[in-house]
Scaffold this motif. Structure first.
Motif, PDB file in Angstrom:
ATOM      1  N   GLU A 185      85.747  25.357   7.088  1.00 12.14           N
ATOM      2  CA  GLU A 185      87.057  25.679   7.658  1.00 12.14           C
ATOM      3  C   GLU A 185      87.409  24.829   8.868  1.00 12.14           C
ATOM      4  N   ASN A 186      86.459  24.013   9.343  1.00 11.01           N
ATOM      5  CA  ASN A 186      86.711  23.245  10.570  1.00 11.01           C
ATOM      6  C   ASN A 186      87.023  21.780  10.315  1.00 11.01           C
ATOM      7  N   THR A 187      87.234  21.388   9.063  1.00 10.21           N
ATOM      8  CA  THR A 187      87.518  19.973   8.801  1.00 10.21           C
ATOM      9  C   THR A 187      88.879  19.579   9.370  1.00 10.21           C
ATOM     10  N   SER A 188      89.032  18.307   9.651  1.00 19.29           N
ATOM     11  CA  SER A 188      90.312  17.798  10.132  1.00 19.29           C
ATOM     12  C   SER A 188      90.395  16.309   9.822  1.00 19.29           C
ATOM     13  N   GLU A 189      91.584  15.762   9.943  1.00 18.82           N
ATOM     14  CA  GLU A 189      91.785  14.336   9.702  1.00 18.82           C
ATOM     15  C   GLU A 189      90.993  13.474  10.671  1.00 18.82           C
ATOM     16  N   ASN A 190      90.598  14.058  11.813  1.00 18.35           N
ATOM     17  CA  ASN A 190      89.874  13.300  12.829  1.00 18.35           C
ATOM     18  C   ASN A 190      88.405  13.083  12.480  1.00 18.35           C
ATOM     19  N   TRP A 191      87.968  13.590  11.323  1.00 16.28           N
ATOM     20  CA  TRP A 191      86.631  13.253  10.841  1.00 16.28           C
ATOM     21  C   TRP A 191      86.585  11.787  10.396  1.00 16.28           C
ATOM     22  N   VAL A 192      87.748  11.190  10.209  1.00 10.17           N
ATOM     23  CA  VAL A 192      87.855   9.782   9.806  1.00 10.17           C
ATOM     24  C   VAL A 192      88.275   8.971  11.024  1.00 10.17           C
ATOM     25  N   LEU A 193      87.427   8.055  11.447  1.00 12.16           N
ATOM     26  CA  LEU A 193      87.715   7.244  12.631  1.00 12.16           C
ATOM     27  C   LEU A 193      88.582   6.045  12.280  1.00 12.16           C
ATOM     28  N   SER A 194      88.237   5.361  11.170  1.00 11.91           N
ATOM     29  CA  SER A 194      89.051   4.219  10.751  1.00 11.91           C
ATOM     30  C   SER A 194      89.004   4.075   9.242  1.00 11.91           C
ATOM     31  N   VAL A 195      90.036   3.460   8.710  1.00 13.74           N
ATOM     32  CA  VAL A 195      90.132   3.148   7.280  1.00 13.74           C
ATOM     33  C   VAL A 195      90.443   1.665   7.155  1.00 13.74           C
ATOM     34  N   THR A 196      89.598   0.945   6.431  1.00 13.41           N
ATOM     35  CA  THR A 196      89.852  -0.464   6.140  1.00 13.41           C
ATOM     36  C   THR A 196      89.983  -0.631   4.640  1.00 13.41           C
ATOM     37  N   SER A 197      91.063  -1.237   4.223  1.00 12.07           N
ATOM     38  CA  SER A 197      91.333  -1.426   2.801  1.00 12.07           C
ATOM     39  C   SER A 197      91.148  -2.892   2.421  1.00 12.07           C
TER      40      SER A 197
END
Length: 454
Positions: A185-197
């Motif tokens: 229940e504590n997940t958030s978008e801030n678990w992802v620091l950066s995305v490189t495509s």
């Protein structure tokens, strides 16, 4: 007896390699990597017969976040295909890199769920509603120990995705924001620091229609096309369910129970007739790679204000006398060249409604043999996300989160993967800049880093 067994093992490996190459031939990697894979396979056959482990290292709890490399369609993680590296050894550039093995043909949704449990641990839960709608079991592979179980907002992760892998990361981040994982229940978008495509499939590709997807809806296949041959081959491969072959290479449809033990003869007939299985439900990768499929996905995906986003779009075309044509013929794999040429000439059927308002064929002619360059820069459909075109990395320092920084790189779709020598010095320049950015310029709090990366 032992020598006969070794010879038999080698023959099996050669056969499965041929099957994989044949299936690749019906989509992106086809002949483009045939010669490259054969070199790695040769090394595999004549090396020690010690069985490789497909488990990556588990990292301890320190301030240096891992970098997770996410493969694209027909891709594979660490330990598959005889130890061949999908990312051509780029994972060796840093001491904290993970290369998960996700379904190579499963849907973006299913792969995002698999990636979560690969990192956190536990049994993959595809969700009750989704599983019932698509006709597969709710639970999949079990990860007794996650590869980064401490993952949370205080221990975020860098993600690097190639091709469809970039969309997998975006869907996963949205799931984290939506708290879509039961028991977390504590997940958030801030678990992802950066995305490189890397050549990311953000907005779909016209290649999907050339290979057999219907431009009318972006969901169904034409009756006679390359993708129908692919469908047939995958069903037979999974139905045979030969453990060694599945270990060597797996399309990722185990949760559909297509093996002969569970489906039986009549189940196989049902699968081949298109009455059941992932191809009947549309729960596989190609519908997600059409323009319409990307629109459906993107309508629910956000670019988040605290995450850093980067994109490398690839292009192997140029304008010549008013026509879009393949560029640098010698720099394109000989048989991928045909696809570059076909995509240059793509025309949406005049008797079919365009996939979105304002669609123009000419916007989609620049391509890398698998994806259209316009699709790779940043999410554009149905709403254009904040973006900035850059030529030199120094132009975007200091970095700002919530913006897609993108470059256009001269190269075909497999520039970043499989064969490092083929990409030349450009391979190292690009990956070195990605890893340096992750370690020196992208953070929410100043990390404690080993001396060799400072």
């Amino acid at each position: 007896m032992f020598r006969v067994s070794v010879v038999a093992l080698q023959l099996i490996e050669l056969c499965v390699s041929s099957v994989v190459h044949l299936l690749y031939g019906f989509y992106i990697f086809s002949s483009a990597v045939a010669g490259d894979l054969s070199l790695a396979l040769n090394d595999f056959i004549f090396r020690s017969n010690t069985e490789p482990s497909i488990r990556d290292e588990q990292f301890g709890d320190n301030d240096l976040p891992p970098i997770v490399l996410v493969h694209g369609i027909f891709g594979f993680g660490k330990g598959r295909l005889g130890g061949l590296s999908y990312f051509a050894g780029a994972e060796k550039k840093d001491e904290k890199v993970l290369v998960p093995d996700l379904g190579s043909l499963t849907s973006i949704y299913d792969r995002a769920r698999e990636l979560f449990y690969y990192l956190k641990g536990g049994q993959v839960d595809y969700g009750e509603e989704h599983s019932k709608a698509c006709g597969h079991t709710q639970f999949g592979r079990l990860y007794e120990l996650g590869h980064y179980p401490q993952w949370d907002e205080d221990h975020p992760i860098h993600f690097v995705g190639h091709s469809a892998g970039a969309q997998v990361i975006r869907v996963l981040q949205q799931m984290l924001a939506d708290k879509a994982f039961r028991g977390y229940e504590n997940t958030s978008e801030n678990w992802v620091l950066s995305v490189t495509s890397l050549s990311g499939a953000f907005n779909g590709t016209t290649r999907a229609y050339l290979d057999g997807m219907q431009p009318e809806d972006g969901k169904s296949m034409k009756s006679i096309c390359l993708l129908q041959l692919l469908r047939f081959g995958v069903i037979i491969y999974d139905w045979m369910d030969i453990p060694f072959l599945k270990y060597y290479y797996n399309f990722g449809f185990d949760h559909y129970n297509m093996s002969w033990k569970k489906a039986g003869i009549w189940g196989l007939v049902d699968l081949l007739l298109g009455n059941s299985g992932p191809f009947a439900s549309g729960d596989w990768i190609l519908p997600d790679l059409t323009i319409q499929g990307s629109l459906r996905l993107n309508s629910h995906l956000n670019t988040f204000p605290s995450t850093y986003y980067f994109s490398y779009a690839t292009k192997r075309t140029r304008n010549f006398l008013g026509y879009t044509v393949p560029s640098n013929v010698l720099g394109i794999h000989p048989l991928l060249f045909i696809r570059v040429l076909q995509m240059c000439q793509w025309r949406h059927p005049p008797d079919v409604s365009p996939p979105f308002k304002g669609y123009r064929d000419e916007d989609w002619w620049d391509n890398d043999g698998a994806l259209n360059t316009v699709s790779m820069t940043h999410p554009r459909l149905p709403v254009e996300h904040p973006s900035r075109f850059v030529v030199e990395d120094s132009e975007c320092q200091p970095l700002q989160p919530g913006i897609w920084y993108y470059k256009v790189v001269e190269g075909d779709h497999i520039l970043f993967i499989v064969n490092r020598e083929r990409a030349g010095v450009q391979f190292d320049l690009i990956y070195d800049s990605i890893f340096e950015r992750c370690r020196k310029h992208v953070f929410r709090k100043i990390p404690t880093m080993p001396d060799h990366v400072q």
